[in-house]
Design a protein around this motif. Structure first.
Motif, PDB file in Angstrom:
ATOM      1  N   PHE A 193      40.861  53.863  46.410  1.00 22.26           N
ATOM      2  CA  PHE A 193      39.604  54.682  46.634  1.00 22.26           C
ATOM      3  C   PHE A 193      38.662  54.017  45.294  1.00 22.26           C
ATOM      4  CE2 PHE A 193      40.782  57.916  49.369  1.00 22.26           C
ATOM      5  CZ  PHE A 193      40.033  57.662  50.388  1.00 22.26           C
ATOM      6  N   VAL A 194      39.027  53.745  44.110  1.00 25.21           N
ATOM      7  CA  VAL A 194      38.292  52.937  43.084  1.00 25.21           C
ATOM      8  C   VAL A 194      37.790  51.694  43.394  1.00 25.21           C
ATOM      9  CG1 VAL A 194      38.474  52.193  40.823  1.00 25.21           C
ATOM     10  CG2 VAL A 194      39.611  54.490  41.305  1.00 25.21           C
ATOM     11  N   ALA A 195      38.823  50.846  43.875  1.00 28.62           N
ATOM     12  CA  ALA A 195      38.471  49.858  44.565  1.00 28.62           C
ATOM     13  C   ALA A 195      37.702  49.549  45.411  1.00 28.62           C
ATOM     14  CB  ALA A 195      39.822  48.836  44.794  1.00 28.62           C
TER      15      ALA A 195
ATOM     16  N   PRO B  56      31.460  61.145  47.304  1.00 26.58           N
ATOM     17  CA  PRO B  56      31.167  60.033  46.210  1.00 26.58           C
ATOM     18  C   PRO B  56      32.630  59.424  45.518  1.00 26.58           C
ATOM     19  CG  PRO B  56      30.684  62.180  45.081  1.00 26.58           C
ATOM     20  CD  PRO B  56      31.199  62.383  46.700  1.00 26.58           C
ATOM     21  N   THR B  57      32.550  58.296  45.006  1.00 27.73           N
ATOM     22  CA  THR B  57      33.625  57.499  44.779  1.00 27.73           C
ATOM     23  C   THR B  57      34.903  58.445  44.029  1.00 27.73           C
ATOM     24  OG1 THR B  57      32.930  55.492  44.904  1.00 27.73           O
ATOM     25  CG2 THR B  57      34.912  55.597  43.718  1.00 27.73           C
TER      26      THR B  57
ATOM     27  N   VAL C  70      34.678  38.466  43.506  1.00 25.02           N
ATOM     28  CA  VAL C  70      35.031  39.839  42.933  1.00 25.02           C
ATOM     29  C   VAL C  70      36.458  39.928  42.715  1.00 25.02           C
ATOM     30  CG1 VAL C  70      32.812  41.131  43.251  1.00 25.02           C
ATOM     31  CG2 VAL C  70      34.764  41.246  44.864  1.00 25.02           C
ATOM     32  N   PRO C  71      37.214  38.712  42.180  1.00 24.84           N
ATOM     33  CA  PRO C  71      38.673  38.771  42.025  1.00 24.84           C
ATOM     34  C   PRO C  71      39.210  40.085  41.365  1.00 24.84           C
ATOM     35  CG  PRO C  71      37.600  37.002  40.614  1.00 24.84           C
ATOM     36  CD  PRO C  71      36.435  37.757  41.426  1.00 24.84           C
ATOM     37  N   LEU C  72      38.575  40.498  40.216  1.00 25.89           N
ATOM     38  CA  LEU C  72      39.310  41.620  39.703  1.00 25.89           C
ATOM     39  C   LEU C  72      39.269  42.749  40.613  1.00 25.89           C
ATOM     40  CD1 LEU C  72      37.673  41.243  36.194  1.00 25.89           C
ATOM     41  CD2 LEU C  72      39.878  40.715  36.686  1.00 25.89           C
ATOM     42  N   ILE C  73      38.247  43.209  41.382  1.00 21.07           N
ATOM     43  CA  ILE C  73      38.153  44.070  42.300  1.00 21.07           C
ATOM     44  C   ILE C  73      39.330  43.839  43.361  1.00 21.07           C
ATOM     45  CG2 ILE C  73      36.986  45.431  43.695  1.00 21.07           C
ATOM     46  CD1 ILE C  73      34.482  44.767  42.214  1.00 21.07           C
TER      47      ILE C  73
ATOM     48  N   MET D 223      44.187  44.594  45.996  1.00 20.09           N
ATOM     49  CA  MET D 223      45.616  43.957  46.604  1.00 20.09           C
ATOM     50  C   MET D 223      46.771  44.894  46.074  1.00 20.09           C
ATOM     51  SD  MET D 223      45.435  41.955  48.913  1.00 20.09           S
ATOM     52  CE  MET D 223      46.800  41.508  49.127  1.00 20.09           C
ATOM     53  N   LEU D 224      46.788  45.298  44.813  1.00 21.19           N
ATOM     54  CA  LEU D 224      47.804  45.789  44.217  1.00 21.19           C
ATOM     55  C   LEU D 224      48.078  47.350  44.806  1.00 21.19           C
ATOM     56  CD1 LEU D 224      47.445  45.242  40.192  1.00 21.19           C
ATOM     57  CD2 LEU D 224      49.470  44.691  41.649  1.00 21.19           C
ATOM     58  N   ALA D 225      46.787  47.912  44.846  1.00 22.60           N
ATOM     59  CA  ALA D 225      46.886  49.259  45.637  1.00 22.60           C
ATOM     60  C   ALA D 225      47.543  49.145  46.854  1.00 22.60           C
ATOM     61  CB  ALA D 225      45.590  49.915  45.484  1.00 22.60           C
ATOM     62  N   GLY D 226      47.102  48.166  47.638  1.00 23.84           N
ATOM     63  CA  GLY D 226      47.318  48.218  48.962  1.00 23.84           C
ATOM     64  C   GLY D 226      49.066  47.697  49.091  1.00 23.84           C
TER      65      GLY D 226
END
Lengths: 492, 695
Positions: free
Chosen positions: A349-351, A238-239, A374-377, A382-385
């Motif tokens: 993983f959250v995203a 699970p996430t 879903v711009p916030l997700i 993107m930030l994580a990436g």
């Protein structure tokens, strides 16, 4: 202080089991507990004396006096940031579990036990205590994957378990040998005591003892070629468990390598530095190659972890240098990578989990254009990436460049090859972003809902350290330095 | 005296514009959206004032305004410092970046906003349709026509602040890059420039082509950045020599003195690594392929990328590190050859493209080639002079192409024609830009191009060779500049977007219709200003004689270089060559004395080769990425991992299971039971330990 940090989640877990018949109550208790933990670990980190060498906040009590087994906890510059990391990840993990309804009471209880166990691993200064927490972590992990997971969850949970137990067996043997190598009266399990002893003449060759620890920690990190449990476990977990797994469980391996392999066995560490570096670089490139072929978002992130944890191995291997090439830079990079990868991959993983929760698929070719819905997700992803591909101004860059700077003078083109990982990372991250977030959007995704306030909080708690460390690395480098200096000083 | 705080403010102001637009204006939604443009414009106006003050301070100080670097973090022997390095080179770049960026932002106020004259209900209407797949629904021609290249269907209010936020970040990154006193600090901003251009090229992220182009730009430039990174690592491995002399291995001023300590062999490798970074950023062969695709962003973004930010970074880096590179003749020769070849190579592709922005893109690649060539023949100041002049006329040309798009909603020159009648200001300004690009006396482009050719001619064998490349490129540049002018502005109008079949249109532009008109003043004013600069920047900044307010050869003297001398034969030859190119273009596209189609047919193989851009995209993407890597190496690694590495594990597990069949009864499937089992196992291990230990 440390005892509270370690056992508060277990206490909360018991409370959840007693009072949490209603899922919302269980969740509320869990949220309060992890936020309290974040506050405590934050206070611990803030009040950590950055000038003083040695362990702070030490707690010591006899546990099994017959064998000189002690309840011995403490933090130095090496594990203090990792304790904070576990505090941060705990909050993200619980928040991302907000909508869990299936057997919520047990779920939150096990999640809290997991956090406790990881705290225990990070702060234990007694090998037996360390080992108990190391094993304790398996129970919640196994149950969380096999009950709340997806896909081939029982297979993956079992694989995770067997792999780790396989490594643990070696570690346990190594611990026992270490203990009995000394005459009665001098026997000890205490890590700080062992760190100042000459371990060159043990019952069996020291290299084997070193190897026993190495196997256990290499599986956990994971180092190529003992990494294949990771993609399965990540994919089917699970996430929240993926978040904890990437965020802190892998770091237990890296922590063990630095604290025990490098801290207790400098000679062996130096001897085996080159093979470790080679395996690490294979992991970096090979992992990145495989990422490119994945069509499952979680599997993709999992393999990127294999690639990125290779940098930890590489940084660690910088200890094989001698003379002027021996600097703390590479090891500092490795330690920083533990922290920063925890937050970055946790966020990934959250995203991904938020997308999966809405779309009910992780199959990349089915997606597209999600940024519009879903711009916030999407921004979180993107930030994580970008941090994952080592963009400057994120913590990922600092960790990677330190690993490269520290190891290039030692290994030359081995490091050069590893550095090519940053190009590959740009390739797989941006390609994945292109296929999921950008381009035209299939009509079936027109009704996805964007992140809720809780989801945003789960992402924000990880984004803050990524940017804070990226912009002001001294938050961590100064702390790690005081922890790493004693270890480095035994090399060269 | 220019305080260090003011220098930091030059970076901080556009960054603040980014933050305000991203975190305040955008979340506020529609009512605040239009503020976004003013936020960025205001920030950049102040930045420009500060940049001018910086220039004056440097001028007064007769050289570098030195600021002590600050410690950012330290690890062992590695002191990571950050600081401001403000010397004449930086001062010039500050002026270029902040003035161009300001003009582009002002233009964008008009370009990116839907005109009220087109009906105020556009946004509401789109909001109602949000989410519905109405890509080809050409509803409401007049009422629903967003001005600009298109807006997101779902977040009509979000795109405008998003645009100006990214522009702020972009400008701040470039300004930070030129002000950096440390090579790693420079690398950080270098990468942030790359990020901003990624965000802006992919601004219309719902278009597949934009998403692909953004990714391509980032990855291709990152391949160059890998060289940059290796150079940094290589420098660090030589830190002992540098630190023994009291130098910080990454401080740029220290590196300027490091050449004798390191020796030509080491310097060559450092120079080549950094040059690889510059090849990526400045789109030199063989990493030029991203730039023509980078057209996917809004046109003002192209304008900024091509003039002052992003591609200029590579040339700037070469000029910045030149005092080190001087040590290595090998590296300089390679730089000159790469630049010269790129200049020629890129112009040839510019001859045949139909997209007006792509013509300009190839011209940028080739002009950057000239600049690299100049660095390579030992004339970084002339390279900077060309960068300076080029920034103004190239920015102008792109803004002009955007203005044209405003009218006809296409960039395809085959669909244009005769526009000078409706767009006189655009016509005249673009014409000035084209003459300057073609390098005709006395416009800006002439002066710097000519100095580059002189410098090359006076060099050694390599110099003579690249001189020939440069002459060849000059001919073709003049040709396609005027081909562009004739196709766009002369002859009969060929229909604009109305002539494009619905199926070939980009979905969110499908409902546009041609509306031939001059662009609003907010757009034409920056173009007029730039046209003035395109005429004057060459002659005024580096005049061959004293102009009164500006002394002779101010630019060269400012950058502490000897005044270049004027070489009459070369000036005459290059002018004749350029006029020849213009003449040929006139014969083919104006008087139609020579048939362009006939020419294309006669030279068909060559024409195809150019149109396909020498098949380099096919080579990179089709062959290397898809076949060799994706279906080769990556697939093999994936297969090995599943079948060999993991297969071994599964085999071991299978053997274990089959030998332990007796255990099968225990496997009740109740995972809780397993859990208890593990817990018991831990206890058992502990008990074993206690009993066996004996104590």
């Amino acid at each position: 202080m440390l005892t509270t940090i370690v056992f508060l989640p277990i206490a909360a877990a018991i409370l959840v089991l007693i009072a949490g018949r209603d899922a919302r109550v269980a969740r509320a208790i869990a949220v309060i507990a992890v936020i309290a933990e974040l506050a405590l670990t934050g206070i611990l980190f803030a009040s950590f004396d950055r000038q003083a060498a040695g362990f702070q906040f030490v707690e010591r009590a006899p546990w099994i006096p017959a064998f000189d087994i002690n309840y011995h906890l403490g933090v130095d510059g090496l594990n203090a940031p990792l304790v904070l990391l576990n505090g941060i990840l705990g909050v993200a993990a619980v928040l991302v579990s907000w909508r869990i309804t299936h057997r919520a009471r047990e779920y939150f209880a096990w999640l809290l036990v997991l956090q406790s166990a990881v705290f225990g691993v990070f702060v234990s200064l007694d090998l037996i205590l360390f080992f108990v927490f190391w094993e304790l972590e398996l129970i919640p992990m196994f149950l969380l994957i096999s009950i709340w997971g997806t896909g081939r969850r029982e297979y993956s949970a079992m694989k995770f378990l067997l792999y780790t137990l396989f490594g643990s067996a070696f570690m346990f043997a190594a611990i026992i040998v270490l203990y009995f190598s000394f005459p009665a009266g001098e026997r000890t399990f205490d890590i700080t005591a062992l760190a100042s002893r000459d371990l060159s003449a043990l019952l069996i060759p020291t290299a084997l003892v070193f190897g026993g620890f190495l196997v256990a920690f290499a599986v956990k990190l994971p180092l190529f070629p003992v990494h294949t449990w990771l993609p399965d476990a990540h994919t089917d977990a699970p996430t929240a468990v993926s978040v904890m797994l990437a965020g802190v469980l892998l770091k237990m391996g890296g922590y063990g390598l630095i604290r025990i392999n490098a801290g207790l066995f400098p000679n062996e560490m130096a001897r085996f530095a080159l093979p470790i570096a080679v395996l690490a670089v294979i992991g970096v490139l090979y992992g990145a190659f495989i990422v490119m072929r994945q069509s499952d978002l979680k599997r993709m992130v999992a393999y990127s972890s294999v690639s990125h944890m290779g940098y930890v191995g590489l940084g660690l291997a910088s200890l094989g240098a001698s003379g002027a090439a021996l600097t703390p830079v590479g090891l500092q990079g490795a330690a920083l990578q533990l922290f920063t990868h925890g937050t970055i991959t946790g966020l990934l993983f959250v995203a991904v989990g938020l997308i999966y929760e809405r779309a009910h698929t992780r199959h990349i070719p089915d997606m597209g254009g999600l940024m519009g819905r879903v711009p916030l997700i999407g921004i979180g992803f993107m930030l994580a990436g970008l941090a994952s591909l080592g963009l400057p101004s994120t913590s990922g860059f600092i960790a990677e460049i330190l690993v490269f700077l520290g190891t290039f003078p030692v290994f030359g083109w081995i490091t050069g090859a590893a550095a090519f990982g940053v190009v590959l990372a740009a390739g797989y991250i941006l390609w994945a972003a292109q296929r999921t977030l950008f381009g035209p959007r299939p009509a079936r995704w027109d009704h996805l809902r964007d992140a809720s306030a809780v989801d945003v909080a789960a992402m924000a708690v990880l984004i803050v350290p990524i940017l804070a460390v990226g912009l002001y690395p001294r938050l961590l480098t100064d702390v790690f330095s005081v922890g790493l200096v004693p270890i480095i000083s035994r090399f060269g | 005296m220019f305080s260090e705080w003011a220098a930091w403010a030059i970076i901080a102001l556009p960054l603040a514009a980014f933050a305000i637009n991203a975190f305040i204006v955008r979340p506020l939604g529609a009512p605040a959206a239009r503020l976004a443009g003013y936020v960025t414009v205001t920030a950049l106006a102040v930045t420009l004032v500060l940049s001018v003050l910086a220039l004056m301070a440097v001028q007064d100080a007769h050289g570098t305004a030195g600021y002590e670097p600050h410690l950012w973090f330290a690890v062992g022997p590695f002191d990571m410092t950050i600081g401001i390095f403000l010397d004449p080179l930086t001062a010039i770049m500050l002026i270029v970046v902040s003035s161009i960026s300001l003009l582009v932002q002002v233009y964008s106020l008009g370009y990116m906003r839907r005109e009220p004259a087109h009906g105020g209900h556009a946004a509401e209407e789109r909001a109602v349709h949000a989410g519905a797949a109405h890509a080809h629904d050409a509803h409401g021609h007049g009422g629903d026509a967003p001005v600009g290249d298109g807006v997101s269907r779902e977040h009509p209010y979000a795109d405008y602040p998003r645009y100006f936020a990214y522009m702020g970040l972009f400008t701040a990154s470039m300004l930070g890059l030129v002000l950096s006193s440390n090579l790693i600090q420079l690398f950080i901003f270098w990468e942030l420039v790359g990020l901003s251009s990624y965000l802006l090229i992919g601004f219309y992220h719902w278009r597949p082509s934009a998403a692909a182009a953004a990714k391509k730009a980032f990855i291709v430039t990152r391949i160059g950045d890998f060289g940059f990174l290796l150079a940094l690592l290589y420098i660090f491995s030589h830190r002992a020599e540098l630190m023994a002399a009291g130098l910080n291995p990454f401080d740029i001023r220290d590196l300027h003195q490091a050449a004798p300590l390191l020796g030509p062999g080491v310097v060559t490798w450092i120079a080549l690594g950094l040059f690889a970074g510059a090849v990526g950023k400045s789109a030199q062969f063989p990493l030029h392929t991203w730039l023509p695709d980078a057209m996917e962003g809004p046109t003002p973004v192209s304008s900024l990328i091509h003039a002052a930010t992003m591609v200029a970074a590579g040339v700037f880096l070469m000029a910045r590190m030149f005092p080190l590179f001087e040590e290595s003749a090998t590296a300089l020769n390679l730089i000159a050859l790469t630049g010269g070849f790129t200049a020629l190579f890129a112009t040839s592709m510019g001859l045949v493209v139909h997209d007006i922005k792509r013509v300009l893109a190839f011209s940028t690649v080739s002009q950057l080639g000239y600049m690299m060539l100049a660095v390579g023949v030992g004339a970084p100041v002339i390279a900077m002079f060309h960068l300076f002049n080029h920034a103004f006329f190239k920015c102008l040309l792109f803004l002009g192409s955007g203005s044209v798009h405003h009218s006809v909603h296409t960039f395809d020159m085959r669909k244009m024609g005769g526009l000078k009648r409706w767009m006189p200001v655009t016509y005249v300004t673009v014409l000035i830009g084209a003459i300057s690009l073609a390098g005709i006396f006395p416009l800006a482009g002439f002066w710097s191009k000519d100095e580059i050719l002189v410098a090359a001619w006076e060099g050694d064998t390599v110099g003579r060779l690249v001189f020939l490349f440069g002459i060849g490129a000059a001919f073709m540049t003049a040709f396609y500049s005027f081909r562009m002018i004739y196709l766009t502005f002369h002859g009969e109008f060929r229909g604009g977007i109305d002539a494009v079949p619905m199926a070939e249109r980009i979905p969110d532009e499908a409902h546009h219709a041609v509306h031939r008109h001059e662009s609003p003043r907010v757009m034409t004013t920056p173009m007029v200003v730039l046209a003035g600069a395109a005429v004057l920047s060459g002659i005024v900044a580096n005049a061959p004689f004293d102009l009164g307010i500006v002394p002779a050869h101010w630019f060269a003297h400012f950058l502490e270089e000897e005044a270049p001398h004027f070489n009459w034969p070369i000036a005459i030859v290059s002018t004749l060559v350029a006029l020849g190119g213009i003449g040929l273009a006139t014969l083919m596209y104006r008087t139609n004395a020579i048939s362009a189609e006939g020419m294309a047919l006669t030279l068909k193989p060559f024409h195809v080769l150019l149109s396909r851009r020498y098949y380099m995209d096919e080579l990179y993407e089709g062959l290397i990425v898809r076949r060799v890597l994706y279906r080769g190496v990556f697939q093999a690694a994936d297969w090995i991992d599943r079948h060999i590495v993991d297969g071994t594990v599964d085999l071991a597990g299978w053997l274990g299971r089959n030998t332990g069949r007796a255990m099968a009864q225990v496997q009740t499937g109740q995972v809780q039971l397993y859990g208890v089992g593990i817990a018991l196992g831990v206890v058992v291990i502990l008990l074993v330990l206690l009993t066996q230990g004996g104590g």
